[in-house]
Design a protein around this motif. Structure first.
Motif, PDB file in Angstrom:
ATOM      1  N   SER A  91       0.813  -1.228   0.000  1.00 52.25           N
ATOM      2  CA  SER A  91       0.000   0.000   0.000  1.00 52.25           C
ATOM      3  C   SER A  91       0.843   1.274   0.000  1.00 52.25           C
ATOM      4  CB  SER A  91      -0.922  -0.001   1.224  1.00 52.25           C
ATOM      5  OG  SER A  91      -0.169  -0.140   2.414  1.00 52.25           O
ATOM      6  N   PHE A  92       2.143   1.160  -0.232  1.00 53.09           N
ATOM      7  CA  PHE A  92       3.093   2.275  -0.346  1.00 53.09           C
ATOM      8  C   PHE A  92       3.349   2.987   0.985  1.00 53.09           C
ATOM      9  CE2 PHE A  92       0.611   2.875  -4.543  1.00 53.09           C
ATOM     10  CZ  PHE A  92       1.192   1.753  -5.108  1.00 53.09           C
ATOM     11  N   GLY A 144       1.036   4.959  -9.680  1.00 50.92           N
ATOM     12  CA  GLY A 144       1.223   3.897  -8.699  1.00 50.92           C
ATOM     13  C   GLY A 144       2.640   3.348  -8.713  1.00 50.92           C
ATOM     14  N   GLY A 145       3.162   3.133  -9.910  1.00 47.70           N
ATOM     15  CA  GLY A 145       4.523   2.622 -10.023  1.00 47.70           C
ATOM     16  C   GLY A 145       5.548   3.589  -9.455  1.00 47.70           C
ATOM     17  N   ILE A 152      10.379   2.309  -2.270  1.00 40.60           N
ATOM     18  CA  ILE A 152      11.642   1.571  -2.340  1.00 40.60           C
ATOM     19  C   ILE A 152      12.801   2.490  -1.951  1.00 40.60           C
ATOM     20  CG2 ILE A 152      13.265   0.410  -3.891  1.00 40.60           C
ATOM     21  CD1 ILE A 152      10.800  -0.595  -5.466  1.00 40.60           C
ATOM     22  N   ALA A 153      12.772   3.722  -2.456  1.00 42.48           N
ATOM     23  CA  ALA A 153      13.818   4.687  -2.094  1.00 42.48           C
ATOM     24  C   ALA A 153      13.834   4.926  -0.591  1.00 42.48           C
ATOM     25  CB  ALA A 153      13.595   6.000  -2.849  1.00 42.48           C
ATOM     26  N   ARG A 154      12.654   5.024   0.003  1.00 41.35           N
ATOM     27  CA  ARG A 154      12.574   5.213   1.457  1.00 41.35           C
ATOM     28  C   ARG A 154      13.207   4.032   2.190  1.00 41.35           C
ATOM     29  NH1 ARG A 154       6.624   5.434   3.327  1.00 41.35           N
ATOM     30  NH2 ARG A 154       6.829   3.275   2.661  1.00 41.35           N
ATOM     31  N   ALA A 155      12.962   2.817   1.689  1.00 37.70           N
ATOM     32  CA  ALA A 155      13.555   1.624   2.301  1.00 37.70           C
ATOM     33  C   ALA A 155      15.071   1.621   2.148  1.00 37.70           C
ATOM     34  CB  ALA A 155      12.962   0.369   1.664  1.00 37.70           C
ATOM     35  N   GLU A 167       4.270  -8.112  -0.794  1.00 35.86           N
ATOM     36  CA  GLU A 167       3.431  -7.949  -1.984  1.00 35.86           C
ATOM     37  C   GLU A 167       3.782  -6.637  -2.707  1.00 35.86           C
ATOM     38  OE1 GLU A 167       1.587 -10.305  -2.999  1.00 35.86           O
ATOM     39  OE2 GLU A 167       0.779 -11.436  -1.330  1.00 35.86           O
ATOM     40  N   PRO A 168       5.046  -6.433  -3.088  1.00 36.78           N
ATOM     41  CA  PRO A 168       5.471  -5.122  -3.604  1.00 36.78           C
ATOM     42  C   PRO A 168       4.833  -4.716  -4.921  1.00 36.78           C
ATOM     43  CG  PRO A 168       7.184  -6.765  -3.957  1.00 36.78           C
ATOM     44  CD  PRO A 168       6.140  -7.411  -3.088  1.00 36.78           C
ATOM     45  N   THR A 169       4.273  -5.674  -5.676  1.00 33.79           N
ATOM     46  CA  THR A 169       3.628  -5.341  -6.947  1.00 33.79           C
ATOM     47  C   THR A 169       2.111  -5.498  -6.878  1.00 33.79           C
ATOM     48  OG1 THR A 169       3.815  -7.599  -7.813  1.00 33.79           O
ATOM     49  CG2 THR A 169       5.680  -6.136  -8.185  1.00 33.79           C
ATOM     50  N   GLY A 170       1.580  -5.728  -5.692  1.00 32.48           N
ATOM     51  CA  GLY A 170       0.170  -6.067  -5.546  1.00 32.48           C
ATOM     52  C   GLY A 170      -0.803  -5.011  -6.024  1.00 32.48           C
ATOM     53  N   ASN A 171      -0.428  -3.734  -5.928  1.00 37.06           N
ATOM     54  CA  ASN A 171      -1.326  -2.647  -6.327  1.00 37.06           C
ATOM     55  C   ASN A 171      -0.914  -1.997  -7.638  1.00 37.06           C
ATOM     56  OD1 ASN A 171      -3.155  -2.799  -4.245  1.00 37.06           O
ATOM     57  ND2 ASN A 171      -2.099  -1.331  -2.945  1.00 37.06           N
ATOM     58  N   LEU A 172      -0.077  -2.705  -8.425  1.00 37.90           N
ATOM     59  CA  LEU A 172       0.470  -2.102  -9.641  1.00 37.90           C
ATOM     60  C   LEU A 172      -0.038  -2.798 -10.897  1.00 37.90           C
ATOM     61  CD1 LEU A 172       4.204  -1.768  -8.502  1.00 37.90           C
ATOM     62  CD2 LEU A 172       2.375  -0.074  -8.298  1.00 37.90           C
ATOM     63  N   ASP A 173      -0.077  -2.043 -12.005  1.00 37.68           N
ATOM     64  CA  ASP A 173      -0.361  -2.678 -13.283  1.00 37.68           C
ATOM     65  C   ASP A 173       0.846  -3.517 -13.686  1.00 37.68           C
ATOM     66  OD1 ASP A 173       1.567  -1.057 -14.910  1.00 37.68           O
ATOM     67  OD2 ASP A 173       0.213   0.581 -14.417  1.00 37.68           O
ATOM     68  N   SER A 174       0.688  -4.348 -14.703  1.00 33.22           N
ATOM     69  CA  SER A 174       1.725  -5.330 -15.045  1.00 33.22           C
ATOM     70  C   SER A 174       3.046  -4.652 -15.421  1.00 33.22           C
ATOM     71  CB  SER A 174       1.250  -6.244 -16.172  1.00 33.22           C
ATOM     72  OG  SER A 174       0.882  -5.498 -17.311  1.00 33.22           O
ATOM     73  N   ARG A 175       2.983  -3.562 -16.192  1.00 31.44           N
ATOM     74  CA  ARG A 175       4.215  -2.882 -16.606  1.00 31.44           C
ATOM     75  C   ARG A 175       4.961  -2.312 -15.403  1.00 31.44           C
ATOM     76  NH1 ARG A 175       4.710   2.299 -20.776  1.00 31.44           N
ATOM     77  NH2 ARG A 175       6.941   2.659 -20.458  1.00 31.44           N
ATOM     78  N   SER A 176       4.235  -1.633 -14.510  1.00 36.60           N
ATOM     79  CA  SER A 176       4.869  -1.066 -13.320  1.00 36.60           C
ATOM     80  C   SER A 176       5.409  -2.171 -12.425  1.00 36.60           C
ATOM     81  CB  SER A 176       3.861  -0.200 -12.542  1.00 36.60           C
ATOM     82  OG  SER A 176       3.450   0.909 -13.304  1.00 36.60           O
TER      83      SER A 176
END
Length: 225
Positions: A91-92, A144-145, A152-155, A167-176
């Motif tokens: 959820s970012f 979203g991406g 990720i930068a914050r991490a 679930e790092p890609t859970g809320n993203l479209d396939s390209r992102s």
């Protein structure tokens, strides 16, 4: 780097005791990239919380860099989280009123860095994820991406050796999603220990090792060909 010994986590509801984790044993080496996969309710999120020092086990041991951390006080656990572990969430978890740069700087305040040092680290982290031209934008002004890349930068900003990605890609479209996974794999290639929590087998196969968890137990541990 990480060693779990007979780790269990129990939750009590009235007279009923639920074992979210049941005598889990696991070793993770420095620089590994592994995925922990399992259905909803399998215990994978509880396991992530234990590894990330967000919670403590009811029984068993957790050794991080050969230090027993499962019985430490909350302020000691907070220090470990701040210095050793970077978190990426589905959820970012970005603060909407802050810019990308300010969101990345925020956790660094707790590390006692000067304002100039915080700014430099945050700028470098945003450059690493390709957002040098978006660092003064607020989350609502980012896709979203791009928001996940800020996360990720914050991490990364504190340069922790371990990245926990839930679930790092859970809320993203396939390209992102593809772009975010490329960044995560690149971090692993640069020496970061990456632990992915996912229910998506396509994401899991991009790791080098897959741990399957079911009903609070590890049921398989396989190297990816």
């Amino acid at each position: 780097m990480i060693k779990l010994v007979d780790m269990s986590k129990f939750y009590h509801t009235g007279s009923v005791t639920l074992a979210a984790l049941n005598k889990v044993n696991l070793k993770i080496k420095n620089g590994e990239m592994l995925a922990i996969i399992g259905p909803s309710g399998s215990g994978k999120s509880t396991l992530m919380n234990m590894i990330g020092c967000l919670d403590v086990p009811s029984e068993g041991q957790y050794l991080l860099d050969e230090r027993e951390v499962s019985r430490l006080k909350e302020d000691e656990l907070s220090e470990i989280r701040n210095k050793k572990i970077g978190f990426i969430f589905q959820s970012f978890n970005l603060l909407p009123k802050l810019t990308a740069l300010e969101n990345v700087e925020l956790p660094l305040i707790y590390r006692g860095l000067s304002a100039a040092e915080r700014r430099q680290s945050a700028v470098e982290a945003l450059n690493m994820v390709g957002l040098s031209d978006r660092m003064h934008h607020k989350p609502s002004e980012l896709s979203g991406g791009q928001q996940q890349r800020v996360a990720i930068a914050r991490a990364l900003a504190g340069n922790p050796p371990i990245i926990l990605a839930d679930e790092p890609t859970g809320n993203l479209d396939s390209r992102s999603g593809v772009e975010v996974m490329e960044i995560i794999k690149d971090l692993n290639n640069k020496g970061k220990t990456i632990i992915l929590i996912t229910h998506d087998m396509e994401i899991a196969r991009q790791a080098r090792r897959i741990i399957r968890i079911q009903d609070g137990r590890i049921v398989s541990d396989e190297e990816v060909a």
